[in-house]
Design an enzyme around this catalytic site. Structure first.
Site, mmCIF file in Angstrom:
data_model
loop_
_atom_site.group_PDB
_atom_site.id
_atom_site.type_symbol
_atom_site.label_atom_id
_atom_site.label_comp_id
_atom_site.label_asym_id
_atom_site.label_seq_id
_atom_site.Cartn_x
_atom_site.Cartn_y
_atom_site.Cartn_z
ATOM 1 C CB CYS B 104 35.719 25.340 34.525
ATOM 2 S SG CYS B 104 36.536 26.751 33.786
ATOM 3 C CB ILE B 105 39.921 21.023 35.683
ATOM 4 C CG1 ILE B 105 40.987 22.091 35.520
ATOM 5 C CG2 ILE B 105 40.426 19.697 35.170
ATOM 6 C CD1 ILE B 105 42.294 21.743 36.163
#
Lengths: 417, 105
Positions: B104-105
């Protein structure tokens, strides 16, 4: 004659075709690039369409115009990749043999992954802005919006351009201000993340901006279903958020070609070496851009930084040399914050977005993780850079493939936490 | 980064309480982190998920997403949210002694 085949003529594929055509001798190598249609979409521009800043003509151009001379463009859907045969099967029965293959098939939204999302409310009270059609229809809906609660929901991670949802909300705040109706609109950000962003320093800055602009955040919200009759978004742990207008960033997945070829992970992204960009499935297949399963951002800047490294590694592989493990996850993104300002973030696998100046220490002219007008002009100027420099596979002055600590201020871990 | 003692064992934690060295993890540590996050006791269904997370992380070098956990264990999404309320991706990683999921960047 040896053959290089590139699947996908979007940002990454087009750029690679230009780079490789410059370095591979024409007498020895043919280069073929395949895409399913003839329109090249400037994807960063989609964000501006709902607010009437850009329209269709600002973001669509003919693909063929950006494919360089000496590269054959094939407009066809791809049925499957056959790594064991070094062959790609096209729809309609054609095949393409290759010596080396570059997969640049990108990612796409799949609204059908969430229960109820594509039901009766779809494109009536529920819109996306990751497709041209969705962004154009959302523009009409925003023009007609009389006020109420606008909810932006990110279905699940990873998504293309992870800052786009925040930019959408910042621009919505500005848009409704300009129309003199901000007090009639409630803006809500429902995100599966535990904050505004994934990394602590940037998350704190962005959370401050959201609070200043009175945008409510509903963190750790993992949406499970939508009831478009009652206009309620429900999470897997049964929290409910009512909406008048739902802007969704649906589940992102890799291309269906990857699924048909049985080459993807659970989201159809292609397992890829995080430093060399070689596909895990075969030594003569490489992957670039949104199609990879790497924990780097899905963004045009990342494709650009990967491009220089992939060029190097394709040449290494062709020459039978060892691959260079050079890709560090570098990403560089402008974050539009509304009212003619933007901030800029620059980061990689290991270094989170930090404050400072970019690309030159002290000089800038861009400010990192801080709003400025210069950053906003940088974001708008990027469209010219995209069409004229980036797609042509040219370097951007002063901005290197590997992230640099020049100009970055590193707060202590204590402050960051 | 800081050192903490969990279930009597000194472990390295990042700023958000995720273990930074998966090899320091024990089942007793998992039970204590679970209790701190309101899960008591860990049932066999929890352990199915935790063991998958540990194995997948070892193979791929990164903790699995919820979607990957459902595919790998057969535990349905609805049930995972009952087992690990609120953020099962994050919570299952924390209890399994893994880093914060980076997908989840």
């Amino acid at each position: 004659m040896k053959k290089l085949v590139i699947l996908g003529a979007g940002t990454a594929g087009t750029m690679m075709s230009a780079k490789m055509r410059r370095v591979l001798p024409r007498d020895d190598w043919s280069i073929t690039i395949v895409d399913q249609d003839g329109d090249h979409l400037y994807q960063p521009g989609l964000l501006f369409i709902p607010f009437g800043v850009y329209d269709r003509d600002d973001v669509v151009r003919t693909r063929a115009r950006y494919v360089p001379k000496g590269v054959e463009l094939v407009l066809s859907g791809v049925d499957a990749i056959e790594p064991d045969q070094n062959r790609v099967r096209l729809f309609g029965g054609g095949t393409l043999d290759y010596d080396f293959l570059v997969i640049a098939t990108g990612s796409r939204i799949v609204p059908g992954e969430m229960e109820g999302l594509t039901g009766r409310g779809w494109q009536k009270t529920i819109f996306d802005f990751y497709t041209l059609d969705g962004a154009l229809k959302l523009h009409e809906a925003l023009k007609d919006f009389a006020g109420g609660r606008l909810v932006l929901n990110v279905a699940e991670m990873p998504i293309k351009c992870p800052v786009a949802p925040l930019e959408f909300l910042f621009l919505a705040d500005w848009y409704f201000h300009e129309r003199g109706m901000r007090d009639k609109v409630e803006l809500v950000y429902a995100t599966p993340l535990d904050g505004a962003f994934t990394k602590p320093v940037a998350s704190a800055t962005l959370a401050g901006l959201l609070a200043d602009k009175k945008i409510a955040v509903e963190p750790v919200f993992n949406a499970g279903s939508v009831d478009s009759e009652r206009r309620i978004l429900t999470s897997w742990d049964e929290r409910e958020i009512p909406y008048d207008l739902l802007v969704t960033v649906p589940t992102n997945m890799g291309s269906e070609v990857i699924e048909r070829s049985d080459m993807g992970d659970e989201l159809m992204f292609v397992p890829t070496d995080r430093n060399t960009l070689q596909a895990q499935v075969a030594e003569n297949i490489f992957v670039i851009g949104d199609a990879t399963d790497l924990p780097s951002s899905k963004a045009g800047s990342v494709a650009h930084f990967q491009g220089a490294i992939l060029e190097h590694n394709l040449l290494n592989a062709i020459a039978g040399k060892k691959l260079a493990p050079e890709f560090d996850g570098h990403a560089n993104c402008f974050v539009e914050t509304g009212f003619g300002k933007a901030l800029l973030i620059d980061f990689n696998y290991d270094v989170e977005p930090l404050p400072g100046r970019f690309p030159l220490a002290k000089v800038g002219p861009m400010k990192l993780l801080e709003e400025s007008r210069m950053n906003h002009w940088g974001k708008l100027a990027f469209r010219w850079i995209y069409w004229n420099q980036l797609l042509a596979g040219r370097e951007i002055p002063l901005v290197e493939s590997r992230m640099s600590m020049k100009g970055k201020k590193n707060p202590t871990a204590q402050e960051a936490a | 980064m800081s050192t903490a003692t969990i279930a009597g064992i000194p472990v390295e934690l990042d700023g958000e309480g995720f273990m930074t060295d998966a090899s320091q993890w024990t089942r007793e540590i998992a039970e204590e982190i679970a209790r701190d996050n309101g899960i008591d006791p860990l049932t066999p269904r929890h352990w199915e998920v935790i063991e998958f997370c540990r194995k997948d992380n070892e193979e791929r070098g990164t903790p699995p997403t919820v979607r990957r956990i459902t595919k790998g264990t057969g535990v349905q999404t609805k049930e995972i949210y009952q087992l690990f309320p609120k953020g099962p991706g994050i919570l299952s990683s924390k209890i399994s002694g893994l880093t914060k999921p980076k997908g989840c960047i």
